[in-house]
Each structure stands twice: as structure tokens, then as C-alpha cells.
Scaffold this motif. Sequence first.
Motif, PDB file in Angstrom:
ATOM      1  N   ARG A   1       0.832  -1.203   0.000  1.00 10.82           N
ATOM      2  CA  ARG A   1       0.000   0.000   0.000  1.00 10.82           C
ATOM      3  C   ARG A   1       0.863   1.249   0.000  1.00 10.82           C
ATOM      4  NH1 ARG A   1      -3.101   3.562   3.439  1.00 10.82           N
ATOM      5  NH2 ARG A   1      -1.670   3.146   5.153  1.00 10.82           N
ATOM      6  N   GLY A   2       0.543   2.168  -0.888  1.00 14.13           N
ATOM      7  CA  GLY A   2       1.342   3.377  -1.033  1.00 14.13           C
ATOM      8  C   GLY A   2       2.457   3.243  -2.043  1.00 14.13           C
ATOM      9  N   GLY A   3       2.647   2.012  -2.581  1.00 13.90           N
ATOM     10  CA  GLY A   3       3.702   1.785  -3.556  1.00 13.90           C
ATOM     11  C   GLY A   3       3.146   1.548  -4.944  1.00 13.90           C
ATOM     12  N   GLY A   4       3.883   0.793  -5.741  1.00 15.72           N
ATOM     13  CA  GLY A   4       3.516   0.586  -7.136  1.00 15.72           C
ATOM     14  C   GLY A   4       4.142   1.649  -8.010  1.00 15.72           C
ATOM     15  N   PRO A   5       4.238   1.417  -9.312  1.00 13.64           N
ATOM     16  CA  PRO A   5       4.908   2.373 -10.191  1.00 13.64           C
ATOM     17  C   PRO A   5       4.213   3.729 -10.254  1.00 13.64           C
ATOM     18  CG  PRO A   5       3.722   0.734 -11.484  1.00 13.64           C
ATOM     19  CD  PRO A   5       3.698   0.262 -10.059  1.00 13.64           C
ATOM     20  N   LEU A   6       2.888   3.742 -10.089  1.00 12.49           N
ATOM     21  CA  LEU A   6       2.164   5.011 -10.184  1.00 12.49           C
ATOM     22  C   LEU A   6       2.449   5.895  -8.976  1.00 12.49           C
ATOM     23  CD1 LEU A   6       0.239   6.812 -11.747  1.00 12.49           C
ATOM     24  CD2 LEU A   6      -1.661   5.681 -10.588  1.00 12.49           C
ATOM     25  N   LEU A   7       2.282   5.365  -7.766  1.00 16.15           N
ATOM     26  CA  LEU A   7       2.503   6.185  -6.576  1.00 16.15           C
ATOM     27  C   LEU A   7       3.979   6.403  -6.288  1.00 16.15           C
ATOM     28  CD1 LEU A   7      -0.578   5.878  -6.165  1.00 16.15           C
ATOM     29  CD2 LEU A   7      -0.108   5.751  -3.711  1.00 16.15           C
TER      30      LEU A   7
ATOM     31  N   VAL B   1       0.207   0.882 -15.109  1.00 15.44           N
ATOM     32  CA  VAL B   1      -0.903   1.834 -15.153  1.00 15.44           C
ATOM     33  C   VAL B   1      -0.706   2.772 -16.344  1.00 15.44           C
ATOM     34  CG1 VAL B   1      -2.218   3.593 -13.913  1.00 15.44           C
ATOM     35  CG2 VAL B   1      -1.070   1.766 -12.626  1.00 15.44           C
ATOM     36  N   ALA B   2      -1.728   2.885 -17.168  1.00 12.88           N
ATOM     37  CA  ALA B   2      -1.709   3.804 -18.312  1.00 12.88           C
ATOM     38  C   ALA B   2      -2.890   4.757 -18.183  1.00 12.88           C
ATOM     39  CB  ALA B   2      -1.795   3.036 -19.626  1.00 12.88           C
ATOM     40  N   GLY B   3      -2.706   5.981 -18.656  1.00  9.99           N
ATOM     41  CA  GLY B   3      -3.802   6.925 -18.524  1.00  9.99           C
ATOM     42  C   GLY B   3      -3.735   8.077 -19.497  1.00  9.99           C
ATOM     43  N   ALA B   4      -4.880   8.731 -19.672  1.00 10.81           N
ATOM     44  CA  ALA B   4      -4.987   9.976 -20.431  1.00 10.81           C
ATOM     45  C   ALA B   4      -5.401  11.074 -19.463  1.00 10.81           C
ATOM     46  CB  ALA B   4      -6.010   9.839 -21.549  1.00 10.81           C
ATOM     47  N   LEU B   5      -4.740  12.208 -19.557  1.00 12.95           N
ATOM     48  CA  LEU B   5      -4.990  13.339 -18.673  1.00 12.95           C
ATOM     49  C   LEU B   5      -5.457  14.535 -19.491  1.00 12.95           C
ATOM     50  CD1 LEU B   5      -1.568  13.242 -16.756  1.00 12.95           C
ATOM     51  CD2 LEU B   5      -3.600  11.861 -16.272  1.00 12.95           C
ATOM     52  N   GLU B   6      -6.537  15.151 -19.064  1.00 13.86           N
ATOM     53  CA  GLU B   6      -7.025  16.373 -19.707  1.00 13.86           C
ATOM     54  C   GLU B   6      -6.737  17.556 -18.777  1.00 13.86           C
ATOM     55  OE1 GLU B   6     -11.096  15.958 -21.085  1.00 13.86           O
ATOM     56  OE2 GLU B   6     -10.847  13.773 -21.091  1.00 13.86           O
ATOM     57  N   PHE B   7      -6.035  18.548 -19.300  1.00 19.42           N
ATOM     58  CA  PHE B   7      -5.629  19.704 -18.507  1.00 19.42           C
ATOM     59  C   PHE B   7      -6.625  20.846 -18.664  1.00 19.42           C
ATOM     60  CE2 PHE B   7      -1.882  17.193 -18.787  1.00 19.42           C
ATOM     61  CZ  PHE B   7      -1.143  17.471 -17.641  1.00 19.42           C
TER      62      PHE B   7
ATOM     63  N   ALA C   1      -6.276   2.810 -17.249  1.00 17.77           N
ATOM     64  CA  ALA C   1      -6.325   1.351 -17.351  1.00 17.77           C
ATOM     65  C   ALA C   1      -5.159   0.817 -16.539  1.00 17.77           C
ATOM     66  CB  ALA C   1      -6.223   0.888 -18.802  1.00 17.77           C
ATOM     67  N   ALA C   2      -5.370  -0.292 -15.826  1.00 17.31           N
ATOM     68  CA  ALA C   2      -4.331  -0.780 -14.929  1.00 17.31           C
ATOM     69  C   ALA C   2      -4.439  -2.287 -14.753  1.00 17.31           C
ATOM     70  CB  ALA C   2      -4.444  -0.091 -13.570  1.00 17.31           C
ATOM     71  N   ARG C   3      -3.311  -2.889 -14.357  1.00 14.57           N
ATOM     72  CA  ARG C   3      -3.315  -4.318 -14.075  1.00 14.57           C
ATOM     73  C   ARG C   3      -2.225  -4.655 -13.062  1.00 14.57           C
ATOM     74  NH1 ARG C   3      -1.586  -7.760 -19.211  1.00 14.57           N
ATOM     75  NH2 ARG C   3      -1.422  -9.385 -17.606  1.00 14.57           N
ATOM     76  N   MET C   4      -2.481  -5.712 -12.298  1.00 13.44           N
ATOM     77  CA  MET C   4      -1.458  -6.323 -11.457  1.00 13.44           C
ATOM     78  C   MET C   4      -0.972  -7.542 -12.238  1.00 13.44           C
ATOM     79  SD  MET C   4      -1.778  -8.212  -7.761  1.00 13.44           S
ATOM     80  CE  MET C   4      -2.645  -6.857  -6.969  1.00 13.44           C
ATOM     81  N   THR C   5       0.129  -7.384 -12.949  1.00 15.07           N
ATOM     82  CA  THR C   5       0.553  -8.412 -13.897  1.00 15.07           C
ATOM     83  C   THR C   5       1.015  -9.690 -13.200  1.00 15.07           C
ATOM     84  OG1 THR C   5       1.218  -6.648 -15.411  1.00 15.07           O
ATOM     85  CG2 THR C   5       2.039  -8.853 -15.878  1.00 15.07           C
ATOM     86  N   PHE C   6       1.788  -9.522 -12.142  1.00 10.38           N
ATOM     87  CA  PHE C   6       2.310 -10.681 -11.406  1.00 10.38           C
ATOM     88  C   PHE C   6       1.922 -10.535  -9.935  1.00 10.38           C
ATOM     89  CE2 PHE C   6       5.311  -9.515 -14.799  1.00 10.38           C
ATOM     90  CZ  PHE C   6       5.229 -10.655 -15.594  1.00 10.38           C
ATOM     91  N   PRO C   7       1.133 -11.459  -9.381  1.00  6.43           N
ATOM     92  CA  PRO C   7       0.709 -11.333  -7.981  1.00  6.43           C
ATOM     93  C   PRO C   7       1.837 -11.565  -6.993  1.00  6.43           C
ATOM     94  CG  PRO C   7      -0.068 -13.391  -8.924  1.00  6.43           C
ATOM     95  CD  PRO C   7       0.519 -12.612 -10.053  1.00  6.43           C
TER      96      PRO C   7
ATOM     97  N   ILE D   1       0.164   9.088 -20.131  1.00 10.47           N
ATOM     98  CA  ILE D   1       1.160   8.669 -19.147  1.00 10.47           C
ATOM     99  C   ILE D   1       1.115   7.154 -18.989  1.00 10.47           C
ATOM    100  CG2 ILE D   1      -0.419   9.052 -17.199  1.00 10.47           C
ATOM    101  CD1 ILE D   1       2.094   9.805 -15.529  1.00 10.47           C
ATOM    102  N   ILE D   2       2.272   6.533 -18.880  1.00  4.89           N
ATOM    103  CA  ILE D   2       2.381   5.116 -18.548  1.00  4.89           C
ATOM    104  C   ILE D   2       3.448   4.970 -17.469  1.00  4.89           C
ATOM    105  CG2 ILE D   2       2.842   2.770 -19.339  1.00  4.89           C
ATOM    106  CD1 ILE D   2       2.157   3.625 -22.163  1.00  4.89           C
ATOM    107  N   THR D   3       3.097   4.277 -16.398  1.00  7.75           N
ATOM    108  CA  THR D   3       4.086   3.904 -15.386  1.00  7.75           C
ATOM    109  C   THR D   3       4.016   2.392 -15.205  1.00  7.75           C
ATOM    110  OG1 THR D   3       2.578   4.166 -13.495  1.00  7.75           O
ATOM    111  CG2 THR D   3       3.829   6.106 -14.200  1.00  7.75           C
ATOM    112  N   SER D   4       5.178   1.733 -15.176  1.00  9.02           N
ATOM    113  CA  SER D   4       5.160   0.277 -15.136  1.00  9.02           C
ATOM    114  C   SER D   4       6.389  -0.288 -14.445  1.00  9.02           C
ATOM    115  CB  SER D   4       5.095  -0.290 -16.559  1.00  9.02           C
ATOM    116  OG  SER D   4       5.013  -1.699 -16.537  1.00  9.02           O
ATOM    117  N   PHE D   5       6.170  -1.372 -13.702  1.00  7.67           N
ATOM    118  CA  PHE D   5       7.249  -2.194 -13.165  1.00  7.67           C
ATOM    119  C   PHE D   5       7.319  -3.540 -13.902  1.00  7.67           C
ATOM    120  CE2 PHE D   5       7.179  -0.297  -8.583  1.00  7.67           C
ATOM    121  CZ  PHE D   5       7.970   0.767  -8.998  1.00  7.67           C
ATOM    122  N   ASP D   6       6.727  -3.610 -15.081  1.00  8.38           N
ATOM    123  CA  ASP D   6       6.594  -4.891 -15.790  1.00  8.38           C
ATOM    124  C   ASP D   6       7.376  -4.958 -17.100  1.00  8.38           C
ATOM    125  OD1 ASP D   6       4.805  -5.596 -13.806  1.00  8.38           O
ATOM    126  OD2 ASP D   6       3.025  -5.115 -14.986  1.00  8.38           O
TER     127      ASP D   6
END
Length: 365
Positions: free
Chosen positions: A169-175, A226-232, A198-204, A240-245
Motif C-alpha cells: 500500500r502506497g507503492g507501485g509504479p504510479l505512486l 498503469v496507463a492513462g490519459a490526462l485532460e488539462f 487502465a491498470a493491471r497487477m501483472t504478477f501477484p 502517461i504510462i508507469t510500469s514495473f513490468d
Amino acid sequence: MDTLNIGLIGTGDIAPAYIEGCAPFDIIDIVACADILPDKARAFAATYGLEALSVDDLLARPDIDIVINATVPAAHAEVSLQIIKAGKHAYSEKPLAANRAEAQSLMAATEGAGLRLGCAPDAFLGGGNQTARNALDSGAIGRPIAATAFFLARGPESWHPNPDIFYQRGGGPLLDMGPYFLTALVNLLGPVTRVSGAARMTFPERIATSEKHMGRALPVEVNTHVAGALEFADGAIATIITSFDIWGHHLPPLEIHGSEGSLSVRKPNMFDGDVQLLQAGSREWADVPLTHTINIGRGAGVADMAYAIQSGRSHRASGDLAFHVLDIMCALEESAAQGRHITIQSTVERPQPLPAGLPDGELDE
């Protein structure tokens, strides 16, 4: 201006960066440290010439003005709240909290106490990011239209001495890494109004491969891609894409594209970094001369807050900025889970740019 004394809670892997990054600024002086493990605090204090205290004693010490919270992510909100309740200004490692509710309670307590709340990352104060801000504000690429931000890696289990926290909790590539890229984007483009994710936990489960933890299983509690689109608010749209995979890629870390050209920021999560510009009608990227020093590091946000406390101005690496970034990250996760756009309820003004040409060790003219 007077020198403000700093206490440091948490003497783990990021703590030495604060010792080094705060040292150039005469306005702040780290004088004491504390850790949940007293022996660890004593060893750290001996290495860096500090006084080792218990957390309670550090918070009770009357001559400490600001406390840096360098604990693990899941403890950020709780420890920062302790700091505020002790009557000290708080500066937290990122993320500000593990969720919005914790962050909102912390911000309410800070406002009620009339204190300052700051938060990493402060890499947007570095030479590369501030040079990009200067170029954008001067109209080098015209009206911003789009942006891309990519952090893709395999995860820290192959090298980090404490890899567990990145999958809790509090971790992951996004946080963990998202705050660098999102803070850089908000610094350049302003607040975000809506997201889709859009997001996934690829490896438990991950298997540590570092020498210290070789073969140890690391349970995964968070999304690892985690991948996303941001509107400013100004109309720009970012991806944006953040990944540990991911084993490897050729994607650029951060680019801003405008009506008259494009900016490439090579190291948005670092204090140095090259900036390149491609202007309309050209086929060649050109290096942008740095307008701000790269002799700056983690701790610049603490120093800037110290200047702001004494002058009465707003500090740049603020709780409001960190909360807006956290709000965006939580919304991306919610969008992925719910399958819909999420409107961002918070907003924030772009931090004031640093003046160009400041001498090393100074943040105010």
C-alpha cells in the motif's frame, strides 16, 4: 534570513539524499534524526554528525522548525500528522499519503495549525525542468497541445535493499514514480481536470534477485502497470504510462508538444537533464541552453519552504501540489477499476518558476 533547524524522521535509503541536498542552503540546517529503529538512527547520526533522538524527543525539541518525513510510503500521512500536531512544519517524502482521505485529514490539520506542509518530489526545481518551464513560458512551442510521460522498468526487486515497500500500500509504479512525472507536467501545463485510466497487477508475486534478498517472494498488493490519459484545464491532453513490468523500451521520458514546436525533457525525475527543442519547420532537435543551475538536489523543496516561511510567500513543493498529484493518481486507479472517466475535484496553481541565473545555494533573488 535566519537559519531554520531541520529534524529528519526516517533514516532509510532516501535519507542521505536529504543530507546532501540540504547542505548547500545556509537557510536550513539538519541537526537531528530519528528512526523507529534506534540503532539505525544512531548509526546514521554518527555518519552525518547529527544528534540521534527518539521520534517523540525530536518532535518535542523546541529549536526544530521543520521536520522531514522520510519514512515508508504507507506511514507518510500518519507521521506527517504527528509532526503537525507537534507544532512543526512538515515536509514529506512522496507520495503525500496512500489515499485521498489520509491526505485530506493531514491538510486540514495543517491549515488549522497555521503551519506549512511540503512534499517531494522537488525535482521540478532542477535545472532541466526549470529550463523547460522557461522555454514553454517564453512561447518556444506556442500553445501546448499534448504531452507524453513514460516510466517503464522491471521493478526494484533486482537492486533495492528494501523492495517490499514498492509492492505494498502506497507503492507501485504510479505512486512511486508517478509523482515525478505528474508534478513535472503540472509545473509545465497546470492542473488536470479529468482522467481515464487502465491498470493491471501483472504478477501477484515478485521474486527478489538482489544479493541481499535473492529468491525471496514479494507479495504484490498494487497495480504494477498503469496507463492513462490526462485532460488539462488549458486544453492540453497527456498520455502517461508507469510500469514495473517492462524489460526495456525506446520511449522518451517526457515531451510537450505545442502549436509551434515540441520540447523534450530527458530527465524529469532528476535535478539535471538535457532539454531539446524542435521548432515548427525544422527537422532537427536543438539543445536548449540551461537557464537554471543543475547543482541542486533533493532538499531544494525544503529550502524553498524555509525561504517561504520567513518571507510569507507560497512555497513551491507544496501540500496543495502534492495533493493534486495524489488526486490524479487515485483517479487513474478508480477510472481503471470503474471503466469511466473521473473528474478531478482538486486544483492547484502552477508553482512560480525559479528566477533564472540564481547562484548555487540560493532560491530567492
